[in-house]
Design a protein around this motif. Structure first.
Motif, PDB file in Angstrom:
ATOM      1  N   PHE A  22       1.486  19.895  24.149  1.00  9.80           N
ATOM      2  CA  PHE A  22       2.128  21.205  24.054  1.00  9.80           C
ATOM      3  C   PHE A  22       1.354  22.095  23.079  1.00  9.80           C
ATOM      4  CE2 PHE A  22       5.433  18.264  25.317  1.00  9.80           C
ATOM      5  CZ  PHE A  22       6.119  18.960  26.298  1.00  9.80           C
ATOM      6  N   GLY A  23       0.047  22.120  23.168  1.00  8.45           N
ATOM      7  CA  GLY A  23      -0.769  22.908  22.243  1.00  8.45           C
ATOM      8  C   GLY A  23      -0.961  22.164  20.942  1.00  8.45           C
ATOM      9  N   ASP A  24      -0.344  22.660  19.861  1.00  2.23           N
ATOM     10  CA  ASP A  24      -0.478  22.009  18.558  1.00  2.23           C
ATOM     11  C   ASP A  24       0.380  20.747  18.436  1.00  2.23           C
ATOM     12  OD1 ASP A  24      -2.202  23.985  17.762  1.00  2.23           O
ATOM     13  OD2 ASP A  24      -0.712  25.089  16.587  1.00  2.23           O
ATOM     14  N   TYR A  25       1.269  20.532  19.402  1.00  2.00           N
ATOM     15  CA  TYR A  25       2.163  19.375  19.370  1.00  2.00           C
ATOM     16  C   TYR A  25       1.926  18.477  20.570  1.00  2.00           C
ATOM     17  CZ  TYR A  25       4.885  21.700  15.747  1.00  2.00           C
ATOM     18  OH  TYR A  25       5.287  22.307  14.583  1.00  2.00           O
ATOM     19  N   GLN A  26       2.226  17.207  20.394  1.00  2.00           N
ATOM     20  CA  GLN A  26       2.237  16.241  21.483  1.00  2.00           C
ATOM     21  C   GLN A  26       3.504  15.394  21.351  1.00  2.00           C
ATOM     22  OE1 GLN A  26      -1.243  13.755  21.616  1.00  2.00           O
ATOM     23  NE2 GLN A  26      -2.641  15.493  21.765  1.00  2.00           N
ATOM     24  N   VAL A  27       4.051  15.013  22.497  1.00  2.00           N
ATOM     25  CA  VAL A  27       5.162  14.061  22.515  1.00  2.00           C
ATOM     26  C   VAL A  27       4.625  12.778  23.132  1.00  2.00           C
ATOM     27  CG1 VAL A  27       7.457  13.545  23.418  1.00  2.00           C
ATOM     28  CG2 VAL A  27       6.902  15.886  22.698  1.00  2.00           C
ATOM     29  N   HIS A  28       4.765  11.677  22.393  1.00  2.00           N
ATOM     30  CA  HIS A  28       4.316  10.359  22.850  1.00  2.00           C
ATOM     31  C   HIS A  28       5.543   9.504  23.125  1.00  2.00           C
ATOM     32  CE1 HIS A  28      -0.005  10.574  21.429  1.00  2.00           C
ATOM     33  NE2 HIS A  28       0.519  11.724  21.025  1.00  2.00           N
ATOM     34  N   TRP A  29       5.454   8.641  24.151  1.00  2.00           N
ATOM     35  CA  TRP A  29       6.569   7.755  24.452  1.00  2.00           C
ATOM     36  C   TRP A  29       6.061   6.374  24.833  1.00  2.00           C
ATOM     37  CZ3 TRP A  29       5.360  11.868  27.708  1.00  2.00           C
ATOM     38  CH2 TRP A  29       4.863  11.525  28.973  1.00  2.00           C
ATOM     39  N   SER A  30       6.919   5.412  24.613  1.00  2.00           N
ATOM     40  CA  SER A  30       6.687   4.054  25.107  1.00  2.00           C
ATOM     41  C   SER A  30       8.034   3.443  25.443  1.00  2.00           C
ATOM     42  CB  SER A  30       5.931   3.197  24.088  1.00  2.00           C
ATOM     43  OG  SER A  30       6.653   3.075  22.895  1.00  2.00           O
ATOM     44  N   VAL A  31       8.022   2.515  26.396  1.00  2.00           N
ATOM     45  CA  VAL A  31       9.239   1.884  26.886  1.00  2.00           C
ATOM     46  C   VAL A  31       8.977   0.390  27.003  1.00  2.00           C
ATOM     47  CG1 VAL A  31      11.010   1.967  28.671  1.00  2.00           C
ATOM     48  CG2 VAL A  31       9.574   3.952  28.285  1.00  2.00           C
ATOM     49  N   LEU A  32       9.934  -0.438  26.562  1.00  2.00           N
ATOM     50  CA  LEU A  32       9.765  -1.876  26.660  1.00  2.00           C
ATOM     51  C   LEU A  32      11.116  -2.572  26.726  1.00  2.00           C
ATOM     52  CD1 LEU A  32       9.484  -3.483  23.285  1.00  2.00           C
ATOM     53  CD2 LEU A  32       8.941  -1.063  23.391  1.00  2.00           C
ATOM     54  N   PRO A  33      11.148  -3.765  27.286  1.00  2.00           N
ATOM     55  CA  PRO A  33      12.393  -4.547  27.267  1.00  2.00           C
ATOM     56  C   PRO A  33      12.716  -4.964  25.827  1.00  2.00           C
ATOM     57  CG  PRO A  33      10.833  -5.432  28.868  1.00  2.00           C
ATOM     58  CD  PRO A  33      10.094  -4.434  28.044  1.00  2.00           C
ATOM     59  N   ASN A  57      10.879   4.642  22.837  1.00  2.00           N
ATOM     60  CA  ASN A  57      10.358   5.073  21.548  1.00  2.00           C
ATOM     61  C   ASN A  57       9.651   6.417  21.746  1.00  2.00           C
ATOM     62  OD1 ASN A  57       9.311   5.043  18.883  1.00  2.00           O
ATOM     63  ND2 ASN A  57       7.454   4.045  19.596  1.00  2.00           N
ATOM     64  N   ILE A  58      10.040   7.419  20.975  1.00  2.00           N
ATOM     65  CA  ILE A  58       9.468   8.762  21.080  1.00  2.00           C
ATOM     66  C   ILE A  58       8.883   9.152  19.718  1.00  2.00           C
ATOM     67  CG2 ILE A  58       9.944  11.211  21.523  1.00  2.00           C
ATOM     68  CD1 ILE A  58      10.411   9.493  24.004  1.00  2.00           C
ATOM     69  N   SER A  59       7.693   9.733  19.741  1.00  2.00           N
ATOM     70  CA  SER A  59       7.075  10.293  18.535  1.00  2.00           C
ATOM     71  C   SER A  59       6.653  11.723  18.828  1.00  2.00           C
ATOM     72  CB  SER A  59       5.836   9.501  18.127  1.00  2.00           C
ATOM     73  OG  SER A  59       6.161   8.187  17.790  1.00  2.00           O
ATOM     74  N   ILE A  60       6.891  12.602  17.875  1.00  2.00           N
ATOM     75  CA  ILE A  60       6.405  13.976  17.964  1.00  2.00           C
ATOM     76  C   ILE A  60       5.232  14.087  16.998  1.00  2.00           C
ATOM     77  CG2 ILE A  60       6.957  16.422  17.701  1.00  2.00           C
ATOM     78  CD1 ILE A  60       9.939  15.612  18.019  1.00  2.00           C
ATOM     79  N   MET A  61       4.097  14.492  17.529  1.00  2.00           N
ATOM     80  CA  MET A  61       2.873  14.572  16.727  1.00  2.00           C
ATOM     81  C   MET A  61       2.408  16.025  16.664  1.00  2.00           C
ATOM     82  SD  MET A  61       2.549  11.308  16.230  1.00  2.00           S
ATOM     83  CE  MET A  61       0.886  10.922  15.719  1.00  2.00           C
TER      84      MET A  61
END
Length: 141
Positions: A22-33, A57-61
């Motif tokens: 998203f320009g200066d921001y990124q949203v990262h995600w991961s999913v696991l059992p 799991n979500i991270s905003i960078m």
């Protein structure tokens, strides 16, 4: 200490992951059992380990002027929809350990079921929402 163990576990496990820019921001995600977590890590973070329970799991960078990404605080909300369009709202918890900030939520799934996530990140001090949509399928081990 428990949050650090959870963060290290989430980073080291084979999980479905992705990101959106998203320009200066990124949203990262991961999913696991949830069964991929050790019993100690799950207990320390008040998470249930069970077949049919997944962890998202979500991270905003944010990218600084040197091009380096760093995690930022904010809020995350969202919902997950299964393949027959049943919707469940996700209760995200913010985990902060040192410089690391991430948001986790547990959800129920049936093995082999396609789950679609609609997540909105709101970085602190940023006026716009960061919406992401992704789908995945988990299988019980």
């Amino acid at each position: 200490m428990a949050a650090a163990a959870l963060f290290a576990t989430l980073l080291s496990l084979p999980a479905q992951a992705g990101s959106e820019d998203f320009g200066d921001y990124q949203v990262h995600w991961s999913v696991l059992p949830s069964t991929f977590l050790t019993a100690e890590t799950a207990k320390a973070n008040n998470l249930q380990r069970s077949r049919g329970i997944g962890i998202v799991n979500i991270s905003i960078m944010q990218e600084n002027e040197d091009g380096i990404l760093r995690p930022v605080t904010g809020q995350v909300e969202g919902r997950v929809t299964n393949d027959i369009q049943q919707v469940k709202f996700l209760a995200f918890r913010r985990i902060k350990e040192g410089d690391s900030v991430y948001f986790i939520a547990a959800y129920q799934y049936s093995s082999g079921e396609l789950m679609t996530f609609n997540i909105t990140g709101r970085p602190s001090g940023h006026g716009k929402d960061l919406p992401v949509r992704f789908a995945h399928t988990l299988f019980s081990d």
